[in-house]
Design an enzyme around this catalytic site. Structure first.
Site, short mmCIF file in Angstrom:
data_model
loop_
_atom_site.label_atom_id
_atom_site.label_comp_id
_atom_site.label_asym_id
_atom_site.label_seq_id
_atom_site.Cartn_x
_atom_site.Cartn_y
_atom_site.Cartn_z
N CYS A 1 0.84 -1.20 0.00
CA CYS A 1 0.00 0.00 0.00
C CYS A 1 0.87 1.25 0.00
O CYS A 1 1.37 1.66 1.05
CB CYS A 1 -0.93 0.00 1.20
SG CYS A 1 -2.03 1.44 1.25
N CYS B 1 -0.54 4.09 2.14
CA CYS B 1 -0.34 3.87 3.57
C CYS B 1 1.10 4.15 3.99
O CYS B 1 1.34 4.77 5.03
CB CYS B 1 -0.67 2.42 3.94
SG CYS B 1 -2.26 1.83 3.35
N ASP B 2 2.05 3.67 3.20
CA ASP B 2 3.45 3.62 3.67
C ASP B 2 4.42 4.48 2.88
O ASP B 2 5.59 4.60 3.27
CB ASP B 2 3.93 2.16 3.64
CG ASP B 2 3.10 1.27 4.54
OD1 ASP B 2 2.65 1.75 5.59
OD2 ASP B 2 2.89 0.09 4.19
#
Length: 315
Positions: free
Chosen positions: A140, A143-144
């Site tokens: 992701c 997300c990261d």
């Protein structure tokens, strides 16, 4: 058929932000929810080392820590959180039947499906090692990606999601290398053109990922094979993003719930309603677009409210 049948007003299948949020709302509405956590208690976030984009966590939080907090919050209001996973359902009648671990039979007035989706990985031992270490492998970018700003990263994939994530990473990272296994993208032309026109994205077609290289703690490079020349190259990188798709965890529902061609549950737009009255969906089992903790939590709230209104209409 099990020896005893348990009757439940609101059953939540699966945990994670969607399931736990549904449990919080359902418990506060006196629906006596029972939640079975599934094969991966806490969902995908339990494999996420740092969560910095969920509102309210000023200093960030680890995925497992957030899931424990959500679970404790649901328990505080009286939600019954249990181990186990649904192995079979029968939604053909007014009473929704669900079997847990092939042995426990539940008869439910309402069911909230929050079984999520599982990211697909290449299956390389080195990939799994650094994924489990939390040291540089992710599925992701949204997300990261923030953790790799001003660094060099590699992403593998050939579809729209891979191109979208590569473009997202290009705004944060010094350099993004895309590894594409075949000689052409599967992405739409507009998405392919977007990455080809981005200066700090390098595209390597017809390359296979061989190994994620590191110091046993963090990622340092990606080893790839040029399938045209046979040359093995090592690409310096601190992050490795896998964008080869997700598989929704919906197989046991396919005989009763309407799914799209890739297995995601089709809900009535703007609601959590499925095609079966009294069965609702929350989180990534129906979301192939956003796949974020905050959106999953929001749909968990929606599902609980929809279930509460459904029960009220039956009184």
């Amino acid at each position: 058929m099990s020896d005893t049948i348990e009757k439940i007003k609101c059953l939540i299948i699966g945990s994670g932000p969607a399931g736990y949020t549904a449990a919080i709302y359902a418990a506060r509405a006196n629906m006596n929810p029972v939640l079975y956590q599934g094969m991966q208690p806490g969902g995908q976030l339990t494999t996420t080392n740092e969560v910095e984009n969920f509102p309210g966590y000023v200093d960030g939080v680890t995925g497992p820590e957030m899931m424990v907090q959500l679970q404790d919050q649901a328990k505080r209001f009286g939600a019954d959180i249990r181990d186990g996973w649904a192995t079979k359902v029968d939604f053909s009648g007014d009473i929704h039947k669900v079997w847990i671990n092939d042995s426990i039979e539940l008869h439910c007035e309402t069911v909230i499906i929050s079984t999520g989706a599982s990211a697909k990985y290449l299956g390389l031992p080195s990939e799994q090692h650094y994924l489990n270490m939390g040291g540089g492998v992710s599925a992701c970018a949204v997300c990261d990606g923030f953790f790799y700003r001003n660094q060099e990263v590699v992403i593998v994939g050939a579809g729209d999601s891979a191109c979208e994530e590569a473009h997202y990473l290009s705004k944060l990272c010094k350099k993004v290398t895309i590894l594409v296994r075949s000689e052409k993208f599967r992405a739409s032309k507009i998405m392919e053109d977007r990455v080809r026109k981005t200066e700090n994205i390098e595209i390597l077609m017809h390359h296979d990922t061989l190994e994620v290289v590191g110091d046993n703690q963090v990622v340092q490079a990606i080893k790839a094979l040029n399938k045209t020349t046979g040359e093995v190259i090592e690409i310096p990188a601190t992050g490795f993003f896998v964008a080869i798709g997700h598989k929704p965890n919906t197989d046991i529902f396919k005989d009763y719930i309407t799914l799209d061609e890739t297995g995601y549950i089709i809900n009535t737009p703007g609601t959590s309603y499925t095609n079966v009255a009294g069965v609702f969906v929350a989180g990534d089992a129906a979301d192939h677009v956003y796949r974020q903790a905050i959106t999953a939590a929001g749909t968990g709230c929606m599902a609980a409210l929809d279930a509460e209104r459904y029960l009220a209409s039956k009184e």
